[in-house]
Design a protein around this motif. Structure first.
Motif, mmCIF file in Angstrom:
data_model
loop_
_atom_site.group_PDB
_atom_site.id
_atom_site.type_symbol
_atom_site.label_atom_id
_atom_site.label_comp_id
_atom_site.label_asym_id
_atom_site.label_seq_id
_atom_site.Cartn_x
_atom_site.Cartn_y
_atom_site.Cartn_z
ATOM 1 N N MET A 1 0.942 -1.162 0.114
ATOM 2 C CA MET A 1 0.057 0.025 0.091
ATOM 3 C C MET A 1 0.990 1.278 -0.084
ATOM 4 S SD MET A 1 -2.821 -1.112 2.720
ATOM 5 C CE MET A 1 -3.778 -2.375 2.535
ATOM 6 N N GLU A 2 0.331 2.532 -0.760
ATOM 7 C CA GLU A 2 1.132 3.741 -0.701
ATOM 8 C C GLU A 2 1.141 4.401 0.846
ATOM 9 O OE1 GLU A 2 1.306 6.909 -4.224
ATOM 10 O OE2 GLU A 2 -0.267 6.835 -3.191
ATOM 11 N N LYS A 3 0.080 4.133 1.435
ATOM 12 C CA LYS A 3 -0.049 4.704 2.956
ATOM 13 C C LYS A 3 0.047 3.667 3.723
ATOM 14 C CE LYS A 3 -3.151 8.365 1.247
ATOM 15 N NZ LYS A 3 -4.453 8.967 1.172
ATOM 16 N N GLU A 4 0.164 3.861 4.989
ATOM 17 C CA GLU A 4 0.124 3.235 6.244
ATOM 18 C C GLU A 4 -1.303 2.866 6.522
ATOM 19 O OE1 GLU A 4 2.573 3.636 9.577
ATOM 20 O OE2 GLU A 4 4.275 4.310 8.409
ATOM 21 N N LEU A 5 -1.946 1.879 7.022
ATOM 22 C CA LEU A 5 -3.189 1.717 7.328
ATOM 23 C C LEU A 5 -3.793 2.683 8.244
ATOM 24 C CD1 LEU A 5 -5.197 -0.835 6.556
ATOM 25 C CD2 LEU A 5 -4.706 -1.719 9.147
ATOM 26 N N LYS A 6 -3.138 3.295 8.993
ATOM 27 C CA LYS A 6 -3.854 4.272 9.976
ATOM 28 C C LYS A 6 -3.881 5.747 9.176
ATOM 29 C CE LYS A 6 1.038 5.620 11.369
ATOM 30 N NZ LYS A 6 1.079 7.086 10.695
ATOM 31 N N ASP A 7 -3.465 5.723 8.016
ATOM 32 C CA ASP A 7 -3.630 7.201 7.354
ATOM 33 C C ASP A 7 -4.891 6.914 6.387
ATOM 34 O OD1 ASP A 7 -1.455 8.274 8.316
ATOM 35 O OD2 ASP A 7 -0.122 7.023 6.918
ATOM 36 N N TYR A 8 -5.645 5.856 6.358
ATOM 37 C CA TYR A 8 -6.810 5.790 5.744
ATOM 38 C C TYR A 8 -7.964 6.344 6.628
ATOM 39 C CZ TYR A 8 -4.300 3.079 2.115
ATOM 40 O OH TYR A 8 -3.329 2.785 1.522
ATOM 41 N N PRO A 9 -8.721 7.760 6.053
ATOM 42 C CA PRO A 9 -9.635 8.293 6.879
ATOM 43 C C PRO A 9 -10.926 7.375 6.786
ATOM 44 C CG PRO A 9 -9.291 9.650 4.782
ATOM 45 C CD PRO A 9 -7.987 8.292 4.867
ATOM 46 N N THR A 10 -11.322 6.778 5.984
ATOM 47 C CA THR A 10 -12.526 6.005 5.840
ATOM 48 C C THR A 10 -12.374 4.535 5.140
ATOM 49 O OG1 THR A 10 -12.951 6.720 3.625
ATOM 50 C CG2 THR A 10 -13.772 8.124 5.199
#
Length: 261
Positions: free
Chosen positions: A49-58
């Protein structure tokens, strides 16, 4: 206990209001609370993933996630056709002269799927391939070939499940569901990419602008699981001999080759 709940809410929901509520919830900040459990239940590969899991707001943001640049390698061979999605190849076959195909024991009409008799003529006696995306898959759609987009159109108003149960027990889901169709002209012939919605209207978002597409370039994305149907003009496509449905595939992997029809 959690997995059956997700299955009911995401894979089997097809009612107008339940789909609307699920869509609204998935886009709400509250849905962030279930992002970790969803990733665990569906075994999402967090390393790519391009972002870490904590960085997905929804939850919706997690569904339409992008990947790191090196996560998918696109087969560079000029004649290679690559998978447009991470998916399971559920079926492959020949489109009959009557425009019919048979999937999971049910007969579908490519004429009904395309909604255009002039376009249909190119694909009679050609090849179809059905790729199913579950909620666990990466949901971005990429071009399987390099070519020029000669036509793009939208059909259908409702969407019902297109997993193996939906294909088996649904009513012509592939041909009736909300769908966005892109036709590409390659140096070998025409290829149609039929993006079939699975949950609710407008669950397909087009991201590509312009008429030229490079193989592996992003075209669109799905909100929630769905299906892509590839259609090849008669005589231009030869499937890779290793592929026997059901077959797990990822974006960029070779599914066959194009040749002059």
């Amino acid at each position: 206990m959690i997995q059956p709940l997700y299955r009911i809410l995401i894979e089997l929901t097809n009612g107008r209001w339940t789909s609307f509520l699920l869509k609204r919830f998935a886009r709400s900040r509250v849905s962030r609370l279930i992002v970790p459990s969803f990733a665990r239940i569906y075994h999402l590969n967090q390393e790519e993933m391009e972002k870490e899991l904590k960085d997905y707001p929804t939850l919706h943001d997690l569904f339409i996630r992008t990947l790191k640049n090196e996560a998918r390698e696109i087969d560079p061979s000029i004649d290679a056709v690559v998978s447009p999605v991470d998916a399971v190849i559920e079926d492959i076959g020949t489109i009959k002269e009557t425009s019919q195909i048979e999937v999971k024991g049910k007969v579908y009409s490519i004429e009904e799927m395309l909604g255009d008799q002039e376009v249909l003529k190119k694909y009679l006696n050609g090849t179809y391939m059905i790729l199913y995306l579950s909620p666990s898959h990466y949901h971005r759609i990429h071009s399987p070939v390099s070519g020029k987009v000669t036509k793009q159109w939208t059909l259908g108003t409702k969407s019902y499940p297109v997993n193996k149960w939906g294909l088996k027990y649904g009513v012509r889901t592939l041909a009736k569901n909300y769908r966005v169709i892109s036709e590409l002209m390659t140096e070998f012939g025409h290829v149609a990419v039929v993006k079939v919605g699975a949950m609710f209207v407008n669950s397909i978002e087009t991201t590509h602008q312009g008429t030229e597409l490079e193989k592996g370039e992003e075209m669109a994305y799905f909100s929630f699981g769905s299906t892509v149907v590839l259609l090849f003009e008669k005589g231009i496509f030869r499937i890779d001999s290793l592929i026997q449905p059901p077959y797990d595939i990822k974006v960029g992997q070779k599914i066959g080759v194009l040749n002059k029809g």
